[in-house]
Design an enzyme around this catalytic site. Structure first.
Site, PDB file in Angstrom:
ATOM      1  NE  ARG A   1       9.970  62.235  88.803  1.00  0.00           N
ATOM      2  CZ  ARG A   1      10.442  63.432  89.160  1.00  0.00           C
ATOM      3  NH1 ARG A   1       9.680  64.260  89.843  1.00  0.00           N
ATOM      4  NH2 ARG A   1      11.650  63.798  88.821  1.00  0.00           N
TER       5      ARG A   1
ATOM      6  CG  HIS B   1      16.391  61.965  89.924  1.00  0.00           C
ATOM      7  ND1 HIS B   1      15.848  61.817  88.660  1.00  0.00           N
ATOM      8  CD2 HIS B   1      16.070  63.225  90.319  1.00  0.00           C
ATOM      9  CE1 HIS B   1      15.228  62.933  88.320  1.00  0.00           C
ATOM     10  NE2 HIS B   1      15.351  63.805  89.296  1.00  0.00           N
TER      11      HIS B   1
ATOM     12  CD  GLN C   1      18.624  67.038  88.948  1.00  0.00           C
ATOM     13  OE1 GLN C   1      17.401  67.077  88.825  1.00  0.00           O
ATOM     14  NE2 GLN C   1      19.399  68.058  88.662  1.00  0.00           N
TER      15      GLN C   1
ATOM     16  CG  ASP D   1      17.270  65.751  97.202  1.00  0.00           C
ATOM     17  OD1 ASP D   1      16.420  66.638  96.994  1.00  0.00           O
ATOM     18  OD2 ASP D   1      17.091  64.548  96.895  1.00  0.00           O
TER      19      ASP D   1
ATOM     20  CB  CYS E   1      18.033  67.607  92.170  1.00  0.00           C
ATOM     21  SG  CYS E   1      17.080  67.075  93.608  1.00  0.00           S
TER      22      CYS E   1
ATOM     23  NE  ARG F   1      16.634  66.508  84.968  1.00  0.00           N
ATOM     24  CZ  ARG F   1      15.589  66.137  85.710  1.00  0.00           C
ATOM     25  NH1 ARG F   1      15.321  66.743  86.837  1.00  0.00           N
ATOM     26  NH2 ARG F   1      14.822  65.118  85.348  1.00  0.00           N
TER      27      ARG F   1
HETATM   28  N1  NVA Z   1      14.941  63.065  96.570  1.00  0.00           N
HETATM   29  C1  NVA Z   1      13.901  63.849  95.961  1.00  0.00           C
HETATM   30  C2  NVA Z   1      14.316  64.324  94.606  1.00  0.00           C
HETATM   31  C3  NVA Z   1      13.298  65.168  93.902  1.00  0.00           C
HETATM   32  C4  NVA Z   1      13.694  65.562  92.528  1.00  0.00           C
HETATM   33  C5  NVA Z   1      12.632  63.025  95.887  1.00  0.00           C
HETATM   34  O1  NVA Z   1      12.714  61.848  95.548  1.00  0.00           O
HETATM   35  O2  NVA Z   1      11.570  63.550  96.191  1.00  0.00           O
HETATM   36  N1   CP Z   2      14.802  67.712  90.033  1.00  0.00           N
HETATM   37  C1   CP Z   2      13.645  67.184  89.604  1.00  0.00           C
HETATM   38  O1   CP Z   2      13.586  66.034  89.176  1.00  0.00           O
HETATM   39  O2   CP Z   2      12.577  68.032  89.640  1.00  0.00           O
HETATM   40  P1   CP Z   2      11.051  67.674  89.402  1.00  0.00           P
HETATM   41  O3   CP Z   2      10.605  66.824  90.560  1.00  0.00           O
HETATM   42  O4   CP Z   2      10.368  69.004  89.352  1.00  0.00           O
HETATM   43  O5   CP Z   2      10.912  66.911  88.109  1.00  0.00           O
END
Ligand code: NVA
Ligand code: CP
Length: 299
Positions: free
Chosen positions: A103, A130, A133, A218, A258, A286
């Site tokens: 990540r 992502h 997800q 989101d 998500c 997930r």
């Molecule tokens: N769009 C959000 C998703 C988090 C799971 C981010 O990138 O922070």
């Molecule tokens: N939805 C998601 O990816 O959550 P986290 O940021 O908690 O991993």
């Protein structure tokens, strides 16, 4: 060639559907308390350059449940944080573990890692997409409503990494996508253009939601955009998923997010905490969807 999972487009539509099916089986087995050790003694390395609750816990629990193990690697305590090149880290880690999840911010970084890795690399979220997800979201949809082919999904909010993965899913699983975002927050044309035949951009969220089978949103400011929060709150005014917006959707429309969510910003508490909100199952899935993904990549 090593099979990676950097984007949904790394799967064929059949493989995507196969993972959703297997995720459902693994879920049932898990709920019945049956042990499935298809990844005995296998090790997943997990590099997190951004925070996570769901992604970390689901991968870690998933590997343990399948008989393997997962290792959490933070840039704060590895040489990555002290400037060791990503290419060198990839070459070294992939001689020790069976799979790597990353990540991070730049999508290009996971691509570069994958180029130098001997083992499958999984994208656990980048600024671009992502995909993990979406495996869970689509599993959740299939469980509740059957196939998504021909349905209409409304994405309300930022044209961000999640939106991009919805665009890719629309291509793979053949559904229509209404995207409601303020001007200046459109999805990346590189992602959108190849899906232009099935995606429509709206400036009016109510119009985008009209008749939709699934409403998704989101956060307005993603990880790494924290200093834009105040500006974004202004720019996204009117884009909150409210009960009035849900009322525009199909009568049996589902709501997904998500998570983490900000009640009173992108979604009203009465929507996320309502009956037709499936966010908790979406989060649980997930675990099951990624177990199916790990099996797919490693066996
Ligand atoms: N769009 C959000 C998703 C988090 C799971 C981010 O990138 O922070
Ligand atoms: N939805 C998601 O990816 O959550 P986290 O940021 O908690 O991993």
């Amino acid at each position: 060639m090593t099979q990676h999972f950097l984007s949904l487009l790394d799967l064929s539509p059949e493989e995507f559907r196969g993972i959703i099916r297997r995720a459902g089986e693994l879920k049932q087995l898990q709920h019945r308390g049956e042990i499935v050790e298809t990844l005995k003694h296998r090790v997943l390395g997990m590099i997190f350059e951004k925070s996570s609750t769901r992604t970390r816990v689901s991968f870690e629990a998933g590997m343990t449940q399948l008989g393997g193990a997962a290792m959490f690697l933070s840039p704060n305590d590895t040489q990555l944080g002290r400037g060791e090149p990503i290419e060198d880290t990839a070459r070294v880690l992939s001689r020790m573990v069976d799979c790597v999840m990353i990540r991070t911010f730049e999508h290009e970084k996971v691509q570069r890692f994958a180029e130098y890795s001997q083992v499958p690399v999984i994208n656990g979220l980048t600024d671009l997409v992502h995909p993990c997800q979406l495996l869970a979201d689509m599993q959740t949809w299939f469980e509740h409503r059957g196939d998504i082919q021909g349905k209409t999904v409304a994405w309300i909010g930022d044209g961000n990494n999640m939106c991009h993965s919805y665009i890719n899913a629309a291509r793979q699983l053949d559904f229509r996508l209404h995207i409601a975002c303020p001007e200046g927050y459109d999805p990346d044309p590189q992602v959108l253009d190849p899906a232009a035949d099935r995606c429509t951009i709206f400036r009016d969220p109510l119009q985008a939601a009209t008749g939709a089978d699934l409403i998704v949103t989101d956060v307005w400011a993603s990880m790494g955009q924290e200093e834009e929060q105040k500006q974004r709150e202004k720019d996204f005014a009117g884009y909150e998923v409210t009960a009035a917006l849900m009322a525009q959707a199909a009568p049996d429309a589902l709501f997904m997010h998500c998570l983490p969510a900000h009640r009173g910003e992108e979604v009203a508490a009465e929507v996320i905490d309502a009956e037709d909100s499936v966010v908790w199952e979406e989060a649980e899935n997930r675990l099951h969807a990624q177990k199916a993904l790990l099996e797919f990549l490693l066996t």
